[in-house]
Design a protein around this motif. Structure first.
Motif, PDB file in Angstrom:
ATOM      1  N   HIS A   9      -7.300   9.539   8.974  1.00  0.00           N
ATOM      2  CA  HIS A   9      -7.499  10.879   8.415  1.00  0.00           C
ATOM      3  C   HIS A   9      -8.299  11.708   9.410  1.00  0.00           C
ATOM      4  O   HIS A   9      -9.327  11.247   9.924  1.00  0.00           O
ATOM      5  N   ARG A  10      -7.833  12.924   9.683  1.00  0.00           N
ATOM      6  CA  ARG A  10      -8.556  13.814  10.587  1.00  0.00           C
ATOM      7  C   ARG A  10      -9.516  14.669   9.760  1.00  0.00           C
ATOM      8  O   ARG A  10      -9.091  15.404   8.868  1.00  0.00           O
ATOM      9  N   VAL A  67      -8.714  13.067  -0.590  1.00  0.00           N
ATOM     10  CA  VAL A  67      -7.696  13.659   0.278  1.00  0.00           C
ATOM     11  C   VAL A  67      -6.800  12.544   0.813  1.00  0.00           C
ATOM     12  O   VAL A  67      -7.289  11.499   1.265  1.00  0.00           O
ATOM     13  N   ASP A  68      -5.493  12.753   0.755  1.00  0.00           N
ATOM     14  CA  ASP A  68      -4.555  11.731   1.231  1.00  0.00           C
ATOM     15  C   ASP A  68      -4.690  11.527   2.736  1.00  0.00           C
ATOM     16  O   ASP A  68      -4.710  12.492   3.516  1.00  0.00           O
ATOM     17  N   ALA A  69      -4.790  10.269   3.123  1.00  0.00           N
ATOM     18  CA  ALA A  69      -4.796   9.908   4.542  1.00  0.00           C
ATOM     19  C   ALA A  69      -3.358   9.684   4.991  1.00  0.00           C
ATOM     20  O   ALA A  69      -2.441   9.544   4.178  1.00  0.00           O
ATOM     21  N   ARG A  75     -10.321   4.744  -0.569  1.00  0.00           N
ATOM     22  CA  ARG A  75      -9.709   3.902  -1.604  1.00  0.00           C
ATOM     23  C   ARG A  75      -8.213   3.807  -1.339  1.00  0.00           C
ATOM     24  O   ARG A  75      -7.621   4.679  -0.703  1.00  0.00           O
ATOM     25  N   ALA A  76      -7.604   2.742  -1.845  1.00  0.00           N
ATOM     26  CA  ALA A  76      -6.173   2.514  -1.667  1.00  0.00           C
ATOM     27  C   ALA A  76      -5.468   2.595  -3.011  1.00  0.00           C
ATOM     28  O   ALA A  76      -6.073   2.370  -4.069  1.00  0.00           O
ATOM     29  N   VAL A  77      -4.186   2.897  -2.958  1.00  0.00           N
ATOM     30  CA  VAL A  77      -3.339   2.921  -4.145  1.00  0.00           C
ATOM     31  C   VAL A  77      -2.141   2.024  -3.871  1.00  0.00           C
ATOM     32  O   VAL A  77      -1.484   2.143  -2.826  1.00  0.00           O
ATOM     33  N   ALA A  78      -1.866   1.094  -4.784  1.00  0.00           N
ATOM     34  CA  ALA A  78      -0.778   0.142  -4.594  1.00  0.00           C
ATOM     35  C   ALA A  78       0.567   0.768  -4.919  1.00  0.00           C
ATOM     36  O   ALA A  78       0.656   1.813  -5.575  1.00  0.00           O
ATOM     37  N   GLY A  79       1.625   0.098  -4.475  1.00  0.00           N
ATOM     38  CA  GLY A  79       2.977   0.582  -4.711  1.00  0.00           C
ATOM     39  C   GLY A  79       3.345   0.647  -6.178  1.00  0.00           C
ATOM     40  O   GLY A  79       4.213   1.425  -6.578  1.00  0.00           O
ATOM     41  N   ASN A  80       2.711  -0.169  -7.015  1.00  0.00           N
ATOM     42  CA  ASN A  80       2.988  -0.128  -8.450  1.00  0.00           C
ATOM     43  C   ASN A  80       2.157   0.930  -9.170  1.00  0.00           C
ATOM     44  O   ASN A  80       2.170   0.998 -10.405  1.00  0.00           O
ATOM     45  N   GLY A  81       1.416   1.738  -8.403  1.00  0.00           N
ATOM     46  CA  GLY A  81       0.617   2.810  -8.989  1.00  0.00           C
ATOM     47  C   GLY A  81      -0.812   2.440  -9.299  1.00  0.00           C
ATOM     48  O   GLY A  81      -1.607   3.312  -9.685  1.00  0.00           O
ATOM     49  N   VAL A  87       0.849  -1.192   0.000  1.00  0.00           N
ATOM     50  CA  VAL A  87       0.000   0.000   0.000  1.00  0.00           C
ATOM     51  C   VAL A  87       0.883   1.239   0.000  1.00  0.00           C
ATOM     52  O   VAL A  87       1.652   1.466   0.939  1.00  0.00           O
ATOM     53  N   ALA A  88       0.765   2.034  -1.072  1.00  0.00           N
ATOM     54  CA  ALA A  88       1.555   3.264  -1.162  1.00  0.00           C
ATOM     55  C   ALA A  88       0.765   4.485  -0.726  1.00  0.00           C
ATOM     56  O   ALA A  88       1.355   5.518  -0.388  1.00  0.00           O
ATOM     57  N   GLY A  89      -0.556   4.377  -0.737  1.00  0.00           N
ATOM     58  CA  GLY A  89      -1.366   5.521  -0.343  1.00  0.00           C
ATOM     59  C   GLY A  89      -2.804   5.119  -0.088  1.00  0.00           C
ATOM     60  O   GLY A  89      -3.285   4.114  -0.609  1.00  0.00           O
ATOM     61  N   VAL A  90      -3.467   5.890   0.749  1.00  0.00           N
ATOM     62  CA  VAL A  90      -4.894   5.725   1.021  1.00  0.00           C
ATOM     63  C   VAL A  90      -5.517   7.116   0.959  1.00  0.00           C
ATOM     64  O   VAL A  90      -4.946   8.090   1.473  1.00  0.00           O
ATOM     65  N   GLN A  91      -6.677   7.200   0.316  1.00  0.00           N
ATOM     66  CA  GLN A  91      -7.360   8.483   0.156  1.00  0.00           C
ATOM     67  C   GLN A  91      -8.788   8.391   0.671  1.00  0.00           C
ATOM     68  O   GLN A  91      -9.443   7.361   0.535  1.00  0.00           O
TER      69      GLN A  91
END
Length: 499
Positions: free
Chosen positions: A453-454, A435-437, A467-473, A422-426
């Motif tokens: 996320h606040r 918005v990036d968590a 939603r999540a974003v994987a390390g491979n984009g 997991v590279a990112g969660v929004q």
């Protein structure tokens, strides 16, 4: 009232048979217990949509509800047997024997059935009619003698105690046999790095970074928890291999042990569902075990893994041997596998849903092709290639929660195995911008990740999505799909009320 009394006699006689049969099964094979055998057959015959409905509706209580339903049906027929015995004993006893006959057929049609497995059914077939005969004779004697009611009461009490003791003794005997806590595991030759401290204490309501064994989800086709001795256990590797290999538990423990943090997910997990968990697993690399049998020249495209009772699961050979940390696992979170999670040995293959990768109570690995052999789930229309889909879940706040206006912490977990982690969660509120968590610590590409996320919440009703974003984009898809046939997809969304 007389019919009710005799119906009660039929029920009590049947409970005596079930209790003693359960004790006999504990001494031989717990899966041969008549009620469990019938329940397992019902599971096998149940259409897939009905199974999915049961899992969604009842969750981990689905097995208890199924056993209860089977038992209720049996006792209803037992009551009828008692009523029939009032008029003609042979009819009531015959119905009881017929019920046991159904269970015996269910026992014998199991893939790994053994003649000794009939013993519990034989015990039930003898005990239930005998108890009914005793009740009938005591009832007849009571009508012609003083103190007859007391005799009936004493007889009923004694038989009820026999049924209760038989069932309790069966559970006790099963619990004392082949205990996982008596197994000493070797230290890993390839240990996992220390798992970072998660957000457990920082974000109230968030899922724990490491799932305790007692809290780890369980979804399988077993109504009982198998009792298997590590001393008697063996693993056979056969099929399209250079040589057939059979390993004992000690043989497996003598091989180089690998320790990895891996998240498992059930294909029945709905979007935002609970059937996912992260643990530290100890085991031997699957490729090391396969290499003992030699698979360099194999034409196989699947590994057909078989559990102790003959159930099969198919795993694509190419995915199981592509370099991921596929394990023949013996340990979970620093201890031997719990019984309900596969003791003494199971498969753990990261990145694939459990129905093609996580065989519990493993006994055999067969190299074959999908054209030649079909596994349990394949026969029921499930996919043969089922990588775990990228997903994020909201743990807090809960759906329809009433919140105070102001600072609200939204948090949960996300996973994206075999895609760089997991590279990112929004997070999105009311269809607004993503918005990036803030991400929690990284436990590795095959492990889930906590996030939070606040949110400055204003009064009103609000819809929160993640939603999540994987390390491979690769981003998590918003396309909705049901679990059947290859896993659910879509975004986890919920509504909360703020005042």
């Amino acid at each position: 009232m007389r019919r009710l009394l005799w119906a009660g006699y039929g029920v009590l006689a049947t409970l005596v048979g079930i209790g003693l049969a359960h004790l006999a099964a504990a001494l031989t094979d717990p899966a041969a217990s008549p009620v469990l055998a019938v329940g397992s057959t019902v599971i096998d015959l149940t259409p897939t949509p009905v199974k999915e409905w049961a899992i969604r509706t009842f969750g981990s209580a689905d097995k208890a509800i199924l056993v209860g339903s089977v038992l209720a049906g049996v006792l209803a027929l037992a009551a009828l047997a008692g009523v029939l015995a009032r008029r003609r004993f042979v009819l009531g006893a015959g119905l009881l024997v017929a019920l046991v006959g159904v269970a015996a057929v269910a026992v014998l049609t199991r893939p790994a059935a053994d003649p000794l497995d009939l013993l519990p059914s034989v015990v039930a077939a003898l005990a239930a009619p005998a108890a009914l005969r005793l009740l009938a004779r005591t009832h007849a004697h009571a009508a012609t003698s003083d103190g007859g009611r007391r005799t009936v009461l004493l007889t009923v009490t004694a038989l009820a105690a026999m049924a209760a003791v038989g069932g309790a003794a069966g559970r006790l005997v099963s619990g004392l046999r082949a205990r996982p806590e008596d197994v000493a595991l070797p230290a890993p030759a390839d240990p996992a790095p220390p798992l970072p401290r998660g957000l457990d204490d920082q974000v109230p309501g968030i899922t724990r970074f490491r799932t305790p064994n007692a809290d780890f989800y369980r979804v399988d086709t077993r109504l009982d928890v198998p009792v298997i001795s590590a001393d008697d256990w063996t693993l056979t590797v056969d099929g399209d291999v250079d040589r057939k290999v059979t390993l004992s538990f000690d043989d497996l423990l003598a091989m180089p042990m690998v320790e990895r943090d891996i998240t498992l997910t059930c294909v029945s997990n709905s979007v935002g569902g609970p059937y996912v968990g992260g643990a530290r697993w100890l085991g031997v690399r699957l490729t090391d075990v396969l290499d003992l049998a030699g698979i360099g020249s194999t034409k196989a495209d699947q590994i057909l893994s078989t559990d102790f009772a003959g159930m099969t699961i198919s795993t694509p050979l190419a995915l199981a041997t592509d370099g991921r940390d596929a394990l023949v696992a013996v340990g979970m979170n620093g201890k031997a596998l719990p019984r309900e999670h596969g003791f003494p040995v199971r498969l753990v293959i990261p990145g694939l849903y459990g129905f093609i990768s996580a065989t519990k109570w493993l006994r055999r690995l067969t190299l074959t092709t999908y054209d030649d052999r079909q596994a349990y789930w394949t026969e029921r229309g499930w996919a043969t290639d089922a990588p775990i889909k990228i997903s994020a879940r909201i743990d807090t706040p809960k759906a329809l929660a009433d919140l105070d206006a102001g600072d609200v912490v939204v948090g949960g977990v996300a996973w994206a195995q075999e895609r760089g982690g997991v590279a990112g969660v929004q997070v999105r509120v009311d269809g607004g911008p993503w918005v990036d968590a803030q991400l929690g610590p990284d436990g590795g590409d095959d492990y889930w990740r906590q996030w939070f996320h606040r949110w400055s919440a204003e009064p009103g009703s609000h819809r929160i999505a993640v939603r999540a974003v994987a390390g491979n984009g690769e981003p998590q898809t918003a396309a909705r799909a049901e679990p059947f046939p290859d896993g659910a997809s879509g975004l986890h969304e919920l509504i909360v009320r703020v005042s």
